[in-house]
Scaffold this motif. Sequence first.
Motif, PDB file in Angstrom:
ATOM      1  N   HIS A 186       0.822  -1.210   0.000  1.00 47.19           N
ATOM      2  CA  HIS A 186       0.000   0.000   0.000  1.00 47.19           C
ATOM      3  C   HIS A 186       0.854   1.258   0.000  1.00 47.19           C
ATOM      4  CE1 HIS A 186      -3.374   2.658   1.057  1.00 47.19           C
ATOM      5  NE2 HIS A 186      -2.568   3.199   1.975  1.00 47.19           N
ATOM      6  N   GLU A 189       3.511   3.680  -4.256  1.00 48.18           N
ATOM      7  CA  GLU A 189       2.519   4.314  -5.117  1.00 48.18           C
ATOM      8  C   GLU A 189       2.212   3.505  -6.365  1.00 48.18           C
ATOM      9  OE1 GLU A 189       1.769   8.648  -7.282  1.00 48.18           O
ATOM     10  OE2 GLU A 189       3.452   8.362  -5.908  1.00 48.18           O
ATOM     11  N   ARG A 192       0.021   0.398  -5.213  1.00 44.79           N
ATOM     12  CA  ARG A 192      -1.208   0.603  -4.444  1.00 44.79           C
ATOM     13  C   ARG A 192      -2.480   0.281  -5.221  1.00 44.79           C
ATOM     14  NH1 ARG A 192      -1.205   6.293  -2.037  1.00 44.79           N
ATOM     15  NH2 ARG A 192       0.642   5.377  -1.065  1.00 44.79           N
TER      16      ARG A 192
END
Length: 277
Positions: A186, A189, A192
């Motif tokens: 998570h 980036e 995610r």
Amino acid sequence: MRVVVISGLSGAGKSTALAHLEDLGYFAVDNLPPALWAELVATLKAAGVRRVALGIDVRARAFLDAAPSAIDALASGAEPVLVFLEARPEVLLARYNLTRRAHPLRGGHLLREIEAERRLLAPLRGRADWILDTSETGPGELGQRLAQLLGEERPFVLRLISFGYKWGPPQVADLLLDVRALPNPHWEEALRPRTGTDPEVAAYVFTGEAEPYYRTLREAARRAAEAARAAGRSGYTVAVGCTGGRHRSVAVVERLARELGEDFEVEREHRDVGKEG
């Protein structure tokens, strides 16, 4: 149409056997007078029922003499099978002492009651297709033995569910595995928006440092499922949780499914993978 008649000595497992047959999809009826069996079977057959389990024991002793001929009468429209359950007297005595139940014959002396019951049920025992001694058999093993005899073994299913702790653990879980200690995609980036089914996300989760922890979880899941299968259960559910149920738990379930799939029939579900927030 298959009709399985279960009889035997009190305490030998007849009620347990009927319950297992119900789990296999049988329509089970206990201690219905044998004169009514043919009518019951015909009614169920007309309704589309194709598997029936009938129980009879010494509690129906006024009707016991009619049972062998009633079984023979079923052969014209069904495939009747008689399974007789018994156990050694000392085992039956110990089971009665454990449960503190009264013997159906209620003669005041348990061992004599057991022997009297054995004599009353002798004609059914002599007619039996299979005689099972349950002296060393637990409830789960009895179910397995019945399924094997009838050729109706159902594969043991290991169910794997990924979830997010923020949404609450699944109530159906037998075992919860917490994977929040593994690296969390998570915070990357690029990773995610993806899920744990993505190879790059999985590679991020299963770093070298994470391997010992994962192997411990895998061994716990394996051993728990093996114990459940040995106990006669038809399935076992392992729920694997991370924070949101999108990355780590999904990756672990996918890997567990691959690696445990060699030993179990595996079903997997990613409960929270599509949730946001």
